[in-house]
Design a protein around this motif. Sequence first.
Motif, PDB file in Angstrom:
ATOM      1  N   ILE A 175       0.835  -1.206   0.000  1.00 25.03           N
ATOM      2  CA  ILE A 175       0.000   0.000   0.000  1.00 25.03           C
ATOM      3  C   ILE A 175       0.872   1.259   0.000  1.00 25.03           C
ATOM      4  CG2 ILE A 175      -1.727   1.315   1.285  1.00 25.03           C
ATOM      5  CD1 ILE A 175      -2.862  -1.133  -0.119  1.00 25.03           C
ATOM      6  N   ILE A 176       1.934   1.257   0.782  1.00 24.11           N
ATOM      7  CA  ILE A 176       2.840   2.414   0.822  1.00 24.11           C
ATOM      8  C   ILE A 176       3.372   2.711  -0.580  1.00 24.11           C
ATOM      9  CG2 ILE A 176       5.135   3.158   1.616  1.00 24.11           C
ATOM     10  CD1 ILE A 176       3.145   3.530   3.791  1.00 24.11           C
ATOM     11  N   LYS A 177       3.741   1.667  -1.299  1.00 20.80           N
ATOM     12  CA  LYS A 177       4.256   1.840  -2.659  1.00 20.80           C
ATOM     13  C   LYS A 177       3.216   2.524  -3.550  1.00 20.80           C
ATOM     14  CE  LYS A 177       6.351  -0.770  -6.416  1.00 20.80           C
ATOM     15  NZ  LYS A 177       6.764  -2.085  -6.893  1.00 20.80           N
ATOM     16  N   LEU A 178       1.967   2.099  -3.444  1.00 22.34           N
ATOM     17  CA  LEU A 178       0.898   2.720  -4.233  1.00 22.34           C
ATOM     18  C   LEU A 178       0.593   4.142  -3.767  1.00 22.34           C
ATOM     19  CD1 LEU A 178      -1.616  -0.199  -4.720  1.00 22.34           C
ATOM     20  CD2 LEU A 178      -0.423   1.046  -6.518  1.00 22.34           C
ATOM     21  N   LEU A 179       0.473   4.327  -2.458  1.00 26.16           N
ATOM     22  CA  LEU A 179       0.162   5.657  -1.934  1.00 26.16           C
ATOM     23  C   LEU A 179       1.223   6.684  -2.313  1.00 26.16           C
ATOM     24  CD1 LEU A 179      -1.263   5.088   1.666  1.00 26.16           C
ATOM     25  CD2 LEU A 179      -2.481   5.963  -0.325  1.00 26.16           C
ATOM     26  N   ALA A 180       2.441   6.234  -2.499  1.00 22.99           N
ATOM     27  CA  ALA A 180       3.519   7.152  -2.880  1.00 22.99           C
ATOM     28  C   ALA A 180       3.235   7.812  -4.236  1.00 22.99           C
ATOM     29  CB  ALA A 180       4.851   6.428  -2.902  1.00 22.99           C
ATOM     30  N   TYR A 181       2.408   7.192  -5.077  1.00 17.57           N
ATOM     31  CA  TYR A 181       2.026   7.817  -6.344  1.00 17.57           C
ATOM     32  C   TYR A 181       1.044   8.957  -6.126  1.00 17.57           C
ATOM     33  CZ  TYR A 181       4.053   3.712  -8.614  1.00 17.57           C
ATOM     34  OH  TYR A 181       4.898   2.722  -9.043  1.00 17.57           O
ATOM     35  N   ALA A 182       0.339   8.951  -4.983  1.00 20.60           N
ATOM     36  CA  ALA A 182      -0.711   9.944  -4.728  1.00 20.60           C
ATOM     37  C   ALA A 182      -0.304  11.009  -3.712  1.00 20.60           C
ATOM     38  CB  ALA A 182      -1.976   9.236  -4.247  1.00 20.60           C
ATOM     39  N   THR A 183       0.824  10.827  -3.060  1.00 20.34           N
ATOM     40  CA  THR A 183       1.290  11.796  -2.075  1.00 20.34           C
ATOM     41  C   THR A 183       2.816  11.808  -2.088  1.00 20.34           C
ATOM     42  OG1 THR A 183       1.033  12.577   0.206  1.00 20.34           O
ATOM     43  CG2 THR A 183       1.303  10.205  -0.090  1.00 20.34           C
ATOM     44  N   SER A 184       3.397  12.686  -1.325  1.00 12.29           N
ATOM     45  CA  SER A 184       4.859  12.750  -1.304  1.00 12.29           C
ATOM     46  C   SER A 184       5.438  11.619  -0.462  1.00 12.29           C
ATOM     47  CB  SER A 184       5.316  14.097  -0.731  1.00 12.29           C
ATOM     48  OG  SER A 184       5.031  14.162   0.646  1.00 12.29           O
TER      49      SER A 184
END
Length: 143
Positions: free
Chosen positions: A17-26
């Motif tokens: 999830i962290i890997k994916l969320l990194a596309y949406a936030t810094s």
Amino acid sequence: MGKTIIEIKVEDKREHIIKLLAYATSLKRVDHAYDTYLQSPNSKLYAFVEDSVIEGCIGINLTDSNKVEIKHIAVSPTQRGKGIGTNLIMYVIKKHAISKLYAETDTDAVNFYKNNGFTITSLGEKYPGVERFYCLLKSEGKY
């Protein structure tokens, strides 16, 4: 195994999830965003899983009984354009029986929201050199 959407509630999915969320936030904010979803009762995080692989996620904040804010939405770059983001939006609308869904975004994602039926309003240059947009979807009967 097929496709499914699951709610993320435990730490065992963190690295995916962290890997994916990194596309949406810094990268500086991604750990805090993930922890907020796990700790706040008004925040929910859902993952789109295909053949046991997490391909997308949506993070929301339940603002009231019929209105939800999308805080983050991200899809793996290799899976974009396949309807995963749209499926996540439809899932949230159905699961929470909401009539309004909204998000704030930048120029990179504004067309995604527009293509999914959101009404787009420019917020102007909210940060130096960065135009932001308010996106609103009234879902009455749409999904």
